[in-house]
Design a protein around this motif. Structure first.
Motif, short mmCIF file in Angstrom:
data_model
loop_
_atom_site.label_atom_id
_atom_site.label_comp_id
_atom_site.label_asym_id
_atom_site.label_seq_id
_atom_site.Cartn_x
_atom_site.Cartn_y
_atom_site.Cartn_z
N SER A 22 0.82 -1.21 0.00
CA SER A 22 0.00 0.00 0.00
C SER A 22 0.85 1.26 0.00
CB SER A 22 -0.93 0.01 1.23
OG SER A 22 -0.19 0.23 2.42
N LEU A 23 2.16 1.12 0.09
CA LEU A 23 3.05 2.27 0.09
C LEU A 23 3.12 2.91 -1.29
CD1 LEU A 23 6.08 0.90 2.16
CD2 LEU A 23 4.09 2.14 3.01
N GLY A 24 3.56 4.17 -1.32
CA GLY A 24 3.84 4.82 -2.59
C GLY A 24 5.05 4.18 -3.25
N GLY A 25 5.22 4.43 -4.55
CA GLY A 25 6.30 3.79 -5.29
C GLY A 25 7.67 4.06 -4.69
N GLY A 26 7.97 5.31 -4.36
CA GLY A 26 9.25 5.64 -3.77
C GLY A 26 9.42 5.05 -2.39
N GLU A 27 8.33 5.01 -1.62
CA GLU A 27 8.39 4.40 -0.29
C GLU A 27 8.67 2.91 -0.38
OE1 GLU A 27 5.24 7.22 2.18
OE2 GLU A 27 4.47 5.60 0.93
N LYS A 28 8.09 2.24 -1.36
CA LYS A 28 8.38 0.82 -1.57
C LYS A 28 9.86 0.61 -1.85
CE LYS A 28 3.85 -0.41 -3.50
NZ LYS A 28 3.12 -0.81 -4.73
N ARG A 29 10.43 1.48 -2.68
CA ARG A 29 11.85 1.34 -3.02
C ARG A 29 12.75 1.56 -1.80
NH1 ARG A 29 12.13 0.63 -8.36
NH2 ARG A 29 10.36 1.35 -9.60
N LEU A 30 12.42 2.54 -0.99
CA LEU A 30 13.21 2.77 0.22
C LEU A 30 13.08 1.60 1.18
CD1 LEU A 30 12.52 6.57 0.86
CD2 LEU A 30 14.68 5.54 0.14
N LEU A 31 11.89 1.03 1.28
CA LEU A 31 11.70 -0.13 2.14
C LEU A 31 12.55 -1.30 1.64
CD1 LEU A 31 10.31 -1.67 4.43
CD2 LEU A 31 8.40 -2.14 2.86
N SER A 32 12.56 -1.54 0.34
CA SER A 32 13.35 -2.66 -0.19
C SER A 32 14.84 -2.44 0.05
CB SER A 32 13.07 -2.84 -1.69
OG SER A 32 13.54 -1.74 -2.45
N VAL A 33 15.28 -1.18 0.07
CA VAL A 33 16.69 -0.89 0.34
C VAL A 33 17.03 -1.17 1.80
CG1 VAL A 33 18.39 0.97 0.52
CG2 VAL A 33 16.97 0.78 -1.54
N ILE A 34 16.22 -0.67 2.74
CA ILE A 34 16.58 -0.85 4.15
C ILE A 34 16.45 -2.31 4.59
CG2 ILE A 34 16.04 1.54 4.73
CD1 ILE A 34 13.50 0.54 6.11
N THR A 35 15.57 -3.08 3.96
CA THR A 35 15.49 -4.50 4.33
C THR A 35 16.79 -5.21 3.98
OG1 THR A 35 14.41 -5.04 2.21
CG2 THR A 35 12.99 -4.66 4.12
N GLN A 36 17.47 -4.77 2.94
CA GLN A 36 18.77 -5.34 2.60
C GLN A 36 19.88 -4.78 3.48
OE1 GLN A 36 19.56 -7.88 0.32
NE2 GLN A 36 17.33 -8.08 0.49
N PHE A 37 19.78 -3.51 3.83
CA PHE A 37 20.83 -2.86 4.62
C PHE A 37 20.82 -3.27 6.09
CE2 PHE A 37 21.59 1.18 1.83
CZ PHE A 37 22.06 0.35 0.82
N LEU A 38 19.72 -3.86 6.55
CA LEU A 38 19.65 -4.25 7.97
C LEU A 38 20.71 -5.27 8.33
CD1 LEU A 38 15.80 -4.28 8.45
CD2 LEU A 38 17.43 -3.11 9.95
N LEU A 39 20.96 -6.24 7.46
CA LEU A 39 22.01 -7.22 7.68
C LEU A 39 23.23 -6.79 6.87
CD1 LEU A 39 19.98 -10.56 7.46
CD2 LEU A 39 20.76 -9.37 9.52
N ASP A 40 24.31 -6.45 7.56
CA ASP A 40 25.50 -5.93 6.88
C ASP A 40 26.09 -6.99 5.95
OD1 ASP A 40 25.26 -3.54 8.21
OD2 ASP A 40 26.61 -4.11 9.84
N LYS A 41 26.35 -6.57 4.71
CA LYS A 41 26.90 -7.45 3.69
C LYS A 41 28.09 -6.77 3.02
CE LYS A 41 22.41 -9.61 3.10
NZ LYS A 41 21.34 -10.06 2.20
N SER A 42 28.85 -7.55 2.27
CA SER A 42 30.05 -7.00 1.63
C SER A 42 29.71 -6.11 0.46
CB SER A 42 30.96 -8.15 1.17
OG SER A 42 31.37 -8.95 2.25
N ILE A 43 28.74 -6.52 -0.34
CA ILE A 43 28.39 -5.82 -1.57
C ILE A 43 26.87 -5.68 -1.65
CG2 ILE A 43 28.46 -5.89 -4.11
CD1 ILE A 43 31.01 -7.59 -3.86
N TYR A 44 26.42 -4.52 -2.12
CA TYR A 44 25.00 -4.31 -2.38
C TYR A 44 24.82 -3.94 -3.85
CZ TYR A 44 24.55 -4.10 2.69
OH TYR A 44 24.59 -4.39 4.04
N VAL A 45 23.95 -4.66 -4.52
CA VAL A 45 23.60 -4.36 -5.90
C VAL A 45 22.20 -3.76 -5.90
CG1 VAL A 45 23.26 -5.27 -8.24
CG2 VAL A 45 25.02 -6.26 -6.75
N LEU A 46 22.11 -2.50 -6.29
CA LEU A 46 20.84 -1.78 -6.28
C LEU A 46 20.40 -1.56 -7.73
CD1 LEU A 46 21.67 0.98 -3.60
CD2 LEU A 46 21.06 -1.42 -3.24
#
Length: 494
Positions: free
Chosen positions: A407-431
């Motif tokens: 139900s989020l706006g398009g940009g809000e969905k994208r920010l959510l998908s980013v922080i769900t990946q950033f919560l667990l620290d990883k070596s590389i992030y592909v956005l």
């Protein structure tokens, strides 16, 4: 159409099922036949909701409750038949996968006219004209699953054009397109407008579509904030439009991220990486490059240039050629799926494709629970809870914890998908296109989130059609051109 109006709204409000607040509140405006109206606003302002109300997808298919009076081509989209609305109003969704139903490009474009029982000669003519309008003629026999995101979007646009509706609604249709394709779509809209079609386009920025439109409506929290010719709004309300995130902030300069490379071996090494799909299409040709700790790499290229293929290889979704890809000194092909996902985080081009939970909070904590071997909706340790709260606050989503991700706006969905990946620290992030269709405030937030991970020593590979915005922060600029990697000077090297 009623009294020369193509679209009429009187006190229209809409609330999604399960949501306490309204996505739209008391909208009243009318669009003349043959008028081009650009609807712009921040993520979550109600743009997509409005677009989906106009062709009847909401609330008939998507649920929710609409109030007020709405007429499109003299019809109420809620009560008119699907065939009536298809002949009246064509909608291009922000996510092309949400409306593509066939396996082959030509079949997709033919689907609508065939269901309207048009003559075969008319169908073939419409297919050819629609494909030519979006420069897809050469791909008419291609499988849709093999297309890039931008090519899928052009296919969706072509399918709607083949229906030849008098009213055309484009919901952030340029968000997945490369800059040349964006300009081509603006030119197409201008041509359709000159032919007398009624156009309503939406965007999270005051972009070229808005500048070429005859009128701009600015939405803010579900209501009309401004309404007028684009040149008048830019002249009289420039400061307010900037504050809303619809225009870029002047004088932006990159900030230091606090990470100094330590001379260690690169996290990722590509050595003569080539890839050819079954059928002979060479997607990548002798690609060489490295990603190092704390390094931000921007990857650009036209739709179909090989960007998605490269990202799929990095995630192990395609077979990796031997001796071509090394992750932390070890051949990437030797990692199993679990080890690979613990080292590389991937943000999908369409965020809905990676959502798995019913609320924003559950979405954020899903991978944490998985890492703790508990996927039940129970309390997580306080240190993890604090981290989730911090990233939600940075993303501007703290007030949306109990909302559905969908139900989020398009940009809000994208920010959510980013922080769900950033919560667990990883070596590389592909956005993969994380800023597509995002307003400028969202892009500032995204930049800050990326810098936070870079400061921890991660490497970021960002695939984007917004290089003008992100290159000032980048350490490397790569460009793919028909599978060949070109390296340009970054902002910091100039």
């Amino acid at each position: 159409m009623s009294d020369g109006y193509a679209i009429q709204l009187e006190e229209v409000s809409f609330r999604y099922e399960g949501e306490a607040g309204h996505a739209l509140r008391g909208l009243s405006f009318a669009v003349l036949q043959g008028e081009w109206v650009a609807v712009i606003g921040r993520s979550g302002s109600g743009k997509s909701t409005l677009c989906q109300l106009l062709n009847g997808y909401l609330p008939r298919s998507g649920g929710g409750n609409r109030e007020g009076t709405l007429k499109v081509g003299g019809l109420d989209p809620l009560h008119a038949s699907i065939a009536e609305m298809a002949n009246t109003c064509g909608l291009v969704f922000q996510d092309p996968d949400a409306q593509l139903v066939q396996g082959i490009v030509e079949d997709e474009v033919a689907f609508g006219p065939e269901n309207l029982c048009l003559a075969p000669s008319v169908i073939m003519e419409r297919i050819s004209d629609a494909l030519q309008a979006v420069s897809l003629t050469e791909l008419r026999d291609e499988r849709i699953t093999a297309l890039s995101g931008g090519q899928k979007q052009r296919t969706a646009i072509s399918a709607i054009l083949a229906l030849a509706p008098p009213i055309l609604v484009l919901d952030a249709a340029t968000s997945s397109l490369d800059p040349p394709a964006q300009q081509q779509l603006v030119q197409l809209c201008a041509a359709l407008h000159q032919q007398g079609r009624t156009l309503l386009t939406s965007s999270g920025r005051f972009d070229d579509q808005a500048r070429h439109a005859s009128r701009v409506i600015v939405l803010d929290e579900g209501t009309v904030r401004f309404d007028g010719p684009p040149e008048v709004l830019l002249r009289d309300h420039h400061a307010e439009l900037t504050a809303l995130g619809l225009l870029p902030q002047p004088g932006r300069m990159p900030a230091a991220i606090g990470w100094q490379p330590s001379g260690e071996p690169p996290l990722l090494n590509m050595r003569g990486l080539s890839f050819t799909y079954p059928g002979g299409h060479k997607a990548l040709q002798e690609v060489n490059g490295t990603l190092s700790a704390g390094q931000w790499t921007v990857l650009t290229g036209d739709n179909g240039s090989g960007k998605t293929t490269l990202s799929r290889l990095l995630m192990g979704l395609l077979p990796v050629p031997k001796g071509a890809l090394f992750l932390v000194g070890k051949e990437l092909a030797r990692y199993d799926a679990s080890d690979l996902s613990s080292k590389i985080g991937y943000v999908f081009q369409q965020p809905e494709h990676q959502f798995v939970a019913s609320t924003v909070w559950e979405e954020c904590t899903y991978d944490i629970r998985a890492s703790l071997a508990s996927r039940e909706n129970t309390d997580i340790p306080p240190e993890w809870k604090s981290k989730v709260e911090e990233l939600l606050k940075l993303a501007g989503l703290s007030h949306k914890k109990e909302a559905s991700p969908y139900s989020l706006g398009g940009g809000e969905k994208r920010l959510l998908s980013v922080i769900t990946q950033f919560l667990l620290d990883k070596s590389i992030y592909v956005l993969d296109e994380p800023s597509a269709g995002m307003d400028y405030i969202g892009m500032e937030i995204l930049t800050g989130l990326c810098q936070l991970q870079l400061s921890k020593g991660a490497a970021i590979l960002m695939i984007t059609h917004d290089p003008h915005y992100f290159l000032p922060y980048a350490d490397q600029h790569w460009e793919l051109d028909r599978g060949i990697l070109k390296k340009h000077n970054s902002f910091h090297e100039k």
